[in-house]
Write a protein that holds these residues in place. Structure first.
Motif, PDB file in Angstrom:
ATOM      1  N   PHE A   1       0.840  -1.185   0.000  1.00  0.00           N
ATOM      2  CA  PHE A   1       0.000   0.000   0.000  1.00  0.00           C
ATOM      3  C   PHE A   1       0.884   1.248   0.000  1.00  0.00           C
ATOM      4  O   PHE A   1       1.972   1.248   0.557  1.00  0.00           O
TER       5      PHE A   1
ATOM      6  N   GLU B   1      -8.234  -2.938   6.215  1.00  0.00           N
ATOM      7  CA  GLU B   1      -7.302  -2.232   5.344  1.00  0.00           C
ATOM      8  C   GLU B   1      -6.926  -3.070   4.132  1.00  0.00           C
ATOM      9  O   GLU B   1      -6.747  -2.546   3.023  1.00  0.00           O
TER      10      GLU B   1
ATOM     11  N   TRP C   1      -8.796  -2.868   0.603  1.00  0.00           N
ATOM     12  CA  TRP C   1      -8.490  -1.894  -0.445  1.00  0.00           C
ATOM     13  C   TRP C   1      -7.574  -2.497  -1.503  1.00  0.00           C
ATOM     14  O   TRP C   1      -7.700  -2.199  -2.690  1.00  0.00           O
ATOM     15  N   GLN C   2      -6.635  -3.344  -1.065  1.00  0.00           N
ATOM     16  CA  GLN C   2      -5.748  -3.980  -2.034  1.00  0.00           C
ATOM     17  C   GLN C   2      -6.516  -4.988  -2.890  1.00  0.00           C
ATOM     18  O   GLN C   2      -6.292  -5.098  -4.094  1.00  0.00           O
TER      19      GLN C   2
ATOM     20  N   SER D   1      -9.589  -4.679  -3.715  1.00  0.00           N
ATOM     21  CA  SER D   1     -10.367  -3.846  -4.642  1.00  0.00           C
ATOM     22  C   SER D   1      -9.503  -3.346  -5.787  1.00  0.00           C
ATOM     23  O   SER D   1      -9.931  -3.325  -6.951  1.00  0.00           O
ATOM     24  N   THR D   2      -8.277  -2.950  -5.468  1.00  0.00           N
ATOM     25  CA  THR D   2      -7.356  -2.486  -6.503  1.00  0.00           C
ATOM     26  C   THR D   2      -7.029  -3.600  -7.486  1.00  0.00           C
ATOM     27  O   THR D   2      -7.018  -3.405  -8.702  1.00  0.00           O
TER      28      THR D   2
ATOM     29  N   ASN E   1     -12.638   0.364  -9.569  1.00  0.00           N
ATOM     30  CA  ASN E   1     -12.894   1.744  -9.980  1.00  0.00           C
ATOM     31  C   ASN E   1     -12.851   1.938 -11.490  1.00  0.00           C
ATOM     32  O   ASN E   1     -13.420   2.900 -12.010  1.00  0.00           O
TER      33      ASN E   1
ATOM     34  N   LEU F   1     -16.852  -0.298   0.232  1.00  0.00           N
ATOM     35  CA  LEU F   1     -16.070  -0.581  -0.967  1.00  0.00           C
ATOM     36  C   LEU F   1     -16.556   0.233  -2.159  1.00  0.00           C
ATOM     37  O   LEU F   1     -15.760   0.642  -3.014  1.00  0.00           O
TER      38      LEU F   1
ATOM     39  N   THR G   1     -15.983   5.030  -3.082  1.00  0.00           N
ATOM     40  CA  THR G   1     -15.154   5.719  -4.082  1.00  0.00           C
ATOM     41  C   THR G   1     -15.697   5.491  -5.480  1.00  0.00           C
ATOM     42  O   THR G   1     -15.777   6.426  -6.293  1.00  0.00           O
TER      43      THR G   1
ATOM     44  N   HIS H   1      -5.442   4.325  -4.987  1.00  0.00           N
ATOM     45  CA  HIS H   1      -5.581   4.294  -3.536  1.00  0.00           C
ATOM     46  C   HIS H   1      -6.305   5.523  -2.995  1.00  0.00           C
ATOM     47  O   HIS H   1      -6.501   5.646  -1.790  1.00  0.00           O
TER      48      HIS H   1
ATOM     49  N   LYS I   1      -9.268   7.690  -1.847  1.00  0.00           N
ATOM     50  CA  LYS I   1     -10.556   7.287  -1.261  1.00  0.00           C
ATOM     51  C   LYS I   1     -11.511   8.474  -1.213  1.00  0.00           C
ATOM     52  O   LYS I   1     -11.094   9.604  -0.927  1.00  0.00           O
TER      53      LYS I   1
ATOM     54  N   THR J   1     -11.128   8.643   7.108  1.00  0.00           N
ATOM     55  CA  THR J   1     -10.003   8.247   6.258  1.00  0.00           C
ATOM     56  C   THR J   1     -10.154   8.692   4.802  1.00  0.00           C
ATOM     57  O   THR J   1      -9.195   8.607   4.040  1.00  0.00           O
TER      58      THR J   1
END
Length: 431
Positions: free
Chosen positions: A46, A113, A116-117, A119-120, A125, A163, A166, A194, A196, A238
């Protein structure tokens, strides 16, 4: 942490490589998306940004994006091949990633946390970003967006809401953003996966009305100043960017705000949505940009947000139904499974009927919106039905499990609490 990252990358790659050899990729214009996702998934770890260090990159000025409406002559419930493939990927993500994380996330009231990885690696997105910025959106995909929300929510309601925060902000900026806003922020989201963002819409008032706001916006040259308080802001502490609704000269408008020291955050724990770390935000002369120009439609903005909540409710209700079917078949009383009792069987049958009814109304509204037709009535009816029936399904789920339904040993009590948000939260997401 490295194991989590490797697992996330492995999962993202497994989904991508499944379809990498398909001839459909070029037909559906997904080749660029897959290549982009493969590139992103090769990045490990991250990026850590402090509040003062994270800087949005405005980059080269882009041409204002306005995705065209889809041409439709009828209401078709059949999914396209692209939609079917997307639903399968999201369903697998929900069962293999979201569901295992959900219990601890709810118990500790922390958004994981490592999610997020995941999701990436999945490239979530990029489903919202226009093609011109490396995404896959060539036209408005509102039906596809609600289908994604529905499938993800089968894993967990709260984690899906966080999730998609964003993702939803990108949708709103693409649909309503002025040229200046799109140039600055869509480019930033494309460059930095990354980054948000979330919505600050709800206010601390009895019978909250999104068209009558206490939060005020005043003109300050080319920009605006925001004063007021918002509640139930998901990931409010955040997030780097907020879409804030405020009253401007007696009319509800939406503004885009970067997190800074004029915004005070205070934890606001709620009955549900615990994993989203809901916060109260106070804005004190906070500098903001107006999201759109004269084409902004506040009613459509709220309706599209409500459709996403409805879609998540349907997905979670489907999870309740499946869990109850399994439990009723395995739980025995008086020498036979409780599913043999008509009272239990009829409850589960009613769940299936109401889920289909909710989904029909949601898809009808989303289809109308996607084709550029008026959909306010359909969206309103969908929200009314989903608010009522999702709570009934949650209640019946707890009832079928009896005493077990009241404990955290089973996920039904968590789904029951989260489903209440369907009737409480206005917008906060965007299809």
């Amino acid at each position: 942490m490295n194991n989590m990252v490797n697992k996330a990358q492995g999962f993202g790659l497994s989904i991508l490589t499944k379809v990498a050899g398909s001839d459909l990729l070029d037909q559906l214009k997904l080749r660029k998306f897959l290549e982009k996702s493969l590139y992103q998934s090769s990045k490990a770890g991250f990026k850590t940004f402090s509040q003062t260090q994270k800087i949005l990159k405005s980059g080269q000025k882009i041409q204002r994006q306005r995705l065209p409406h889809q041409s439709k002559s009828l209401f078709d419930l059949n999914l396209t091949e692209e939609q079917q493939m997307t639903c399968e990927a999201m369903q697998q993500f929900a069962s293999e990633v979201l569901y295992p994380l959900a219990h601890d996330a709810d118990h500790h009231e922390i958004f994981p946390e490592e999610l997020w990885q995941y999701s990436t690696d999945l490239g979530l997105n990029f489903y919202a970003l226009p093609e011109a910025l490396g995404g896959v959106a060539a036209e408005q995909n509102i039906v596809s967006n609600v289908l994604m929300a529905q499938q993800l929510a089968q894993g967990d309601f709260s984690l899906t809401a966080g999730l998609l925060s964003t993702f939803s902000v990108i949708n709103a900026i693409t649909r309503w953003g002025s040229e200046q806003v799109q140039t600055e922020y869509l480019t930033a989201f494309a460059d930095d996966p990354h980054l948000k963002a979330t919505f600050a819409v709800q206010e601390v008032t009895v019978a909250f009305n999104p068209y009558q706001l206490k939060t005020k916006a005043t003109s300050n040259g080319d920009n605006y100043l925001i004063n007021g308080e918002k509640t139930l802001v998901m990931l409010g502490e955040t997030a780097d960017i907020y879409l804030v609704s405020a009253d401007l000269n007696g009319k509800t408008e939406v503004f885009i705000v970067q997190r800074n020291n004029t915004i005070t955050a205070q934890k606001s724990p709620a009955m549900g949505l615990k994993a989203t770390q809901t916060m109260n935000l106070k804005f004190n002369n906070t500098l903001a940009q107006r999201l759109g120009d004269d084409d902004f439609d506040c009613t459509a903005f709220i309706d599209l947000g409500n459709l996403m909540w409805c879609a998540m409710a349907v997905g979670t209700c489907e999870a309740v139904k499946k869990y109850c079917v399994q439990y009723a078949n395995e739980r025995t009383a008086f020498g036979e499974p409780i599913s043999h009792r008509q009272s239990v069987a009829f409850m589960i049958a009613d769940m299936a009927i109401e889920i289909d009814a909710m989904q029909m109304l949601i898809l009808n509204a989303a289809s109308l919106a996607e084709s550029g037709q008026d959909f306010h009535r359909e969206a309103y009816l969908a929200r009314l039905l989903c608010a009522e029936k999702s709570m009934k399904i949650g209640t019946d789920g707890v009832q079928i499990l009896g005493g077990h339904g009241f404990t955290k040993e089973h996920p039904v009590e968590r789904w029951y609490r989260d489903l209440r948000a369907t009737a409480i939260v206005h917008s906060g997401l965007h299809a």
